[in-house]
Design an enzyme around this catalytic site. Structure first.
Site, PDB file in Angstrom:
ATOM      1  N   ASP A 149      79.109 116.137 -24.176  1.00 30.54           N
ATOM      2  CA  ASP A 149      80.338 115.193 -23.752  1.00 30.54           C
ATOM      3  C   ASP A 149      81.797 115.677 -24.235  1.00 30.54           C
ATOM      4  OD1 ASP A 149      77.944 113.884 -22.727  1.00 30.54           O
ATOM      5  OD2 ASP A 149      77.597 112.496 -24.543  1.00 30.54           O
TER       6      ASP A 149
ATOM      7  N   LYS B  24      83.394 118.691 -20.172  1.00 27.92           N
ATOM      8  CA  LYS B  24      83.213 119.825 -19.399  1.00 27.92           C
ATOM      9  C   LYS B  24      83.295 119.810 -17.967  1.00 27.92           C
ATOM     10  CE  LYS B  24      79.009 120.152 -21.264  1.00 27.92           C
ATOM     11  NZ  LYS B  24      79.111 119.131 -22.424  1.00 27.92           N
TER      12      LYS B  24
ATOM     13  N   GLY C  76      75.752 114.446 -18.161  1.00 24.30           N
ATOM     14  CA  GLY C  76      76.520 113.460 -17.302  1.00 24.30           C
ATOM     15  C   GLY C  76      77.839 113.975 -17.516  1.00 24.30           C
ATOM     16  N   HIS C  77      78.302 114.661 -16.542  1.00 22.87           N
ATOM     17  CA  HIS C  77      79.704 115.279 -16.318  1.00 22.87           C
ATOM     18  C   HIS C  77      80.760 114.432 -15.430  1.00 22.87           C
ATOM     19  CE1 HIS C  77      77.814 119.413 -17.423  1.00 22.87           C
ATOM     20  NE2 HIS C  77      77.571 118.543 -18.282  1.00 22.87           N
TER      21      HIS C  77
ATOM     22  N   GLN D  35      75.354 120.155 -21.956  1.00 24.41           N
ATOM     23  CA  GLN D  35      74.858 119.912 -23.591  1.00 24.41           C
ATOM     24  C   GLN D  35      76.300 120.611 -24.241  1.00 24.41           C
ATOM     25  OE1 GLN D  35      71.726 120.558 -21.602  1.00 24.41           O
ATOM     26  NE2 GLN D  35      72.410 118.566 -21.110  1.00 24.41           N
TER      27      GLN D  35
HETATM   28  P1  GDP Z   1      80.786 116.218 -20.298  1.00 24.16           P
HETATM   29  O1  GDP Z   1      79.453 116.146 -20.404  1.00 24.16           O
HETATM   30  O2  GDP Z   1      81.175 117.240 -21.326  1.00 24.16           O
HETATM   31  O3  GDP Z   1      81.105 116.695 -19.266  1.00 24.16           O
HETATM   32  O4  GDP Z   1      81.556 114.998 -20.713  1.00 24.16           O
HETATM   33  P2  GDP Z   1      81.340 113.507 -20.361  1.00 24.16           P
HETATM   34  O5  GDP Z   1      81.824 113.437 -19.006  1.00 24.16           O
HETATM   35  O6  GDP Z   1      80.182 113.221 -20.766  1.00 24.16           O
HETATM   36  O7  GDP Z   1      82.231 112.792 -21.265  1.00 24.16           O
HETATM   37  C1  GDP Z   1      83.731 112.997 -21.419  1.00 24.16           C
HETATM   38  C2  GDP Z   1      84.365 111.451 -21.288  1.00 24.16           C
HETATM   39  O8  GDP Z   1      85.718 111.473 -21.702  1.00 24.16           O
HETATM   40  C3  GDP Z   1      84.348 111.103 -19.858  1.00 24.16           C
HETATM   41  O9  GDP Z   1      84.450 109.881 -20.000  1.00 24.16           O
HETATM   42  C4  GDP Z   1      85.602 111.530 -19.286  1.00 24.16           C
HETATM   43  O10 GDP Z   1      86.377 110.942 -18.235  1.00 24.16           O
HETATM   44  C5  GDP Z   1      86.532 111.521 -20.614  1.00 24.16           C
HETATM   45  N1  GDP Z   1      87.580 112.294 -20.708  1.00 24.16           N
HETATM   46  C6  GDP Z   1      87.493 113.898 -20.268  1.00 24.16           C
HETATM   47  N2  GDP Z   1      88.707 114.348 -20.965  1.00 24.16           N
HETATM   48  C7  GDP Z   1      89.626 113.373 -21.684  1.00 24.16           C
HETATM   49  C8  GDP Z   1      90.645 113.150 -22.073  1.00 24.16           C
HETATM   50  O11 GDP Z   1      91.496 114.305 -22.204  1.00 24.16           O
HETATM   51  N3  GDP Z   1      91.188 112.107 -22.467  1.00 24.16           N
HETATM   52  C9  GDP Z   1      90.403 110.879 -22.549  1.00 24.16           C
HETATM   53  N4  GDP Z   1      91.088 109.869 -22.818  1.00 24.16           N
HETATM   54  N5  GDP Z   1      89.251 110.962 -21.715  1.00 24.16           N
HETATM   55  C10 GDP Z   1      88.825 112.166 -21.222  1.00 24.16           C
HETATM   56  P1  IMO Z   2      76.349 116.772 -21.514  1.00 24.32           P
HETATM   57  O1  IMO Z   2      75.750 117.792 -20.338  1.00 24.32           O
HETATM   58  C1  IMO Z   2      75.350 114.715 -24.958  1.00 24.32           C
HETATM   59  C2  IMO Z   2      71.317 114.957 -26.492  1.00 24.32           C
HETATM   60  C3  IMO Z   2      70.298 113.538 -26.624  1.00 24.32           C
HETATM   61  C4  IMO Z   2      69.242 113.929 -27.762  1.00 24.32           C
HETATM   62  C5  IMO Z   2      69.369 115.446 -27.638  1.00 24.32           C
HETATM   63  C6  IMO Z   2      67.909 115.760 -26.698  1.00 24.32           C
HETATM   64  O2  IMO Z   2      76.649 115.519 -20.672  1.00 24.32           O
HETATM   65  O3  IMO Z   2      77.378 117.242 -22.557  1.00 24.32           O
HETATM   66  P2  IMO Z   2      67.180 115.737 -24.434  1.00 24.32           P
HETATM   67  O4  IMO Z   2      67.217 114.541 -23.367  1.00 24.32           O
HETATM   68  O5  IMO Z   2      67.930 116.767 -23.907  1.00 24.32           O
HETATM   69  O6  IMO Z   2      65.709 116.057 -24.752  1.00 24.32           O
HETATM   70  O7  IMO Z   2      67.874 114.942 -25.673  1.00 24.32           O
HETATM   71  O8  IMO Z   2      70.239 115.904 -26.968  1.00 24.32           O
HETATM   72  N1  IMO Z   2      71.864 115.399 -25.058  1.00 24.32           N
HETATM   73  C7  IMO Z   2      72.946 115.131 -25.085  1.00 24.32           C
HETATM   74  N2  IMO Z   2      74.171 114.693 -25.792  1.00 24.32           N
HETATM   75  N3  IMO Z   2      75.529 115.346 -24.251  1.00 24.32           N
HETATM   76  C8  IMO Z   2      74.420 115.892 -23.315  1.00 24.32           C
HETATM   77  O9  IMO Z   2      74.868 116.557 -22.056  1.00 24.32           O
HETATM   78  C9  IMO Z   2      73.264 115.694 -23.579  1.00 24.32           C
HETATM   79  N4  IMO Z   2      72.027 116.103 -23.303  1.00 24.32           N
HETATM   80  C10 IMO Z   2      71.402 115.944 -24.229  1.00 24.32           C
HETATM   81  O10 IMO Z   2      71.193 112.405 -26.700  1.00 24.32           O
HETATM   82  O11 IMO Z   2      70.199 113.939 -28.896  1.00 24.32           O
HETATM   83 MG    MG Z   3      78.306 114.122 -20.703  1.00 26.73          MG
END
Ligand code: GDP
Ligand code: IMO
Ligand code: MG
Length: 427
Positions: free
Chosen positions: A13, A16, A40-41, A222
């Site tokens: 998270d 990416k 979840g991207h 991840q």
């Molecule tokens: P990923 O899994 O690495 O793609 O990241 P996620 O989408 O799960 O989580 C990142 C969260 O931070 C999302 O809700 C994005 O919209 C938000 N986000 C990304 N870059 C920034 C930033 O620079 N500032 C803020 N405030 N939010 C951001």
């Molecule tokens: P993105 O790509 C954050 C965490 C889960 C749990 C562990 C194992 O959005 O960054 P799993 O379902 O893979 O067996 O869970 O890994 N986890 C993540 N945490 N971002 C993710 O993906 C994750 N994918 C798995 O919360 O701790």
């Molecule tokens: Mg994510």
């Protein structure tokens, strides 16, 4: 042409999806190489927020070929819903999406196995997303799994039944009965849909593209600290989240790897169980959670929050050969008078180290912090690096000096446009 790779350096998270979307226009192909619907991207542009789970984040650019690689575990039901959402928003994803015939299939019974195995762990549970990731990778490594290419065989239904019978006996071992009739119908409908899409030998597609000089970006899911070998085992996911995973998850030889983008937050978060040395269990952690809207994109769970951790970032940089760093969500720290950075750990023996020990359990180590002045300026309002406030520039310089890799992108908001590119010079 080389394959550039983008990976998370923390526990996922990091942002990416946003950066892949920002970088995508300069690439011809974007490819996912591991993970599945546990990811979840999030992408935000033109006032709309999109969350992708299995589809690569280049999908909104119609000139880009998006590949779901062989290393991915694909849930056809989740996938179909994801495709429908894109269609509803006017994106014709079927045209520029290609799926490896060697990608593994997540069955409804894999999700049940994930749940019963987590429940059996009790207080030692991993905190899995319960999407069936672990059981599907177990079947892959156990050489009994089903792959996307299998759906083209006449005996797919028999192979499916055979695997489900195996799962049934495992579920019974846990003292439960396997009930999947309802999801089974959705699964086979989704499989019928999958058959209409472009199912390919993606290893050839990618290697031909490399030969033709096309530009490829591999999108990690991840983060490095969730890697099955080098993460905080057993509180990890079941795939290789590192750069090495892009080689096996796409069929790319190591010599083709070019830039490695390492993404990290200006602080740190984690969802699920497992050690997190810099975690803030106080009101500061809560303030970061609220300001950063730190709630999971896949499960909605509140993310645990803490300060940035340099020993673990150095470790992730080392394991991945990171060439450029991208710092995300710096805007979230606006309100803080001072910002803490963990530079070392003090081990139970009293030894001070900047290396990641065998376990990160907080009863075995204590983070050592340096405190830096906060910037108290809303970075989201800034649109050129020159305008960044001095204390924030000092924060960047401090991290670069420790990490010895340039921070070339600073993200100051969720929107595609809130992205500052930077020519970094390391002291
Ligand atoms: P990923 O899994 O690495 O793609 O990241 P996620 O989408 O799960 O989580 C990142 C969260 O931070 C999302 O809700 C994005 O919209 C938000 N986000 C990304 N870059 C920034 C930033 O620079 N500032 C803020 N405030 N939010 C951001
Ligand atoms: P993105 O790509 C954050 C965490 C889960 C749990 C562990 C194992 O959005 O960054 P799993 O379902 O893979 O067996 O869970 O890994 N986890 C993540 N945490 N971002 C993710 O993906 C994750 N994918 C798995 O919360 O701790
Ligand atoms: Mg994510």
């Amino acid at each position: 042409m080389a394959v550039d790779i983008l990976i998370g350096l923390q526990w996922g998270d990091e942002g990416k999806g946003k950066i892949v979307d920002v970088l995508a226009p300069t690439y011809d192909i974007v490819a996912r190489f591991q993970g599945g619907p546990n990811a979840g991207h999030t992408l935000e542009f033109e006032g709309t927020k999109h969350v992708l789970h299995q589809i690569p984040s280049g999908i909104f650019h119609s000139h880009i070929q998006n590949i779901i690689g062989n290393g991915v575990v694909l849930d056809p039901i989740v996938f179909r819903t994801e495709m429908q959402k894109l269609t509803d928003r006017g994106v014709d994803a079927a045209k520029n999406l290609f799926i490896s015939k060697k990608a593994s299939l997540i069955l409804p019974s894999h999700r049940v196995l994930d749940r019963v195995s987590e429940e059996a762990l009790g207080s030692g549970k991993i905190g899995s997303t319960l999407k069936g990731i672990g059981p599907t990778y177990q079947d892959k490594i156990g050489r009994v799994g089903l792959r996307v290419g299998d759906i083209l065989s006449d005996d797919f239904r028999e192979c499916y039944n055979k695997l489900v019978e195996r799962h049934r006996s495992i579920v019974e071992f846990y003292g439960e009965k396997l009930e999947v009739a309802e999801q089974e119908q959705a699964f086979f409908e989704a499989v019928d849909y999958l058959r209409t899409l472009q199912l390919v030998d993606s290893e050839y597609m990618i290697n031909n593209a490399i030969r033709e000089g096309m530009k490829i970006l591999a999108e990690g899911a991840q983060g490095a600290l969730l890697d099955v070998d080098f993460g905080t085992y057993p509180f990890v996911t079941s795939s290789t989240t590192l750069v090495a995973g892009a080689c096996t998850g796409l069929g790319v030889a190591p010599r083709h790897i070019g830039e490695v983008y390492g993404i990290f937050k200006a602080y740190c978060t984690r969802v699920g169980s497992g050690p997190f040395p810099t975690e803030l269990l106080d009101e500061v952690g809560e303030e970061i959670r609220q300001a950063g809207r730190e709630f999971g994109s896949t499960t909605g769970r509140p993310r645990r929050c803490g300060w940035v951790d340099l020993p673990s970032l150095k470790y992730s940089i080392m394991l991945n050969g990171v060439t450029q760093l991208n710092m995300m969500k710096a805007d979230v720290l606006t309100e803080f008078e001072t910002i803490k950075v963990c530079t070392h750990y003090r081990l139970a023996s009293g030894e001070v180290t900047d290396q990641v020990p065998h376990t990160l359990d907080t009863d075995k180590l204590e983070p050592i912090y340096e405190e830096l002045p906060g910037w108290k300026v809303d970075l989201n309002k800034i649109d050129a690096v020159e305008e960044l406030p001095e204390p924030f520039k000092n924060y960047l310089a401090f991290l670069e000096e420790h990490l010895q890799v340039p921070i070339t992108i600073v993200s100051v908001g969720p929107d595609r446009k809130s992205t500052l590119k930077r020519d970094a010079v390391i002291a």
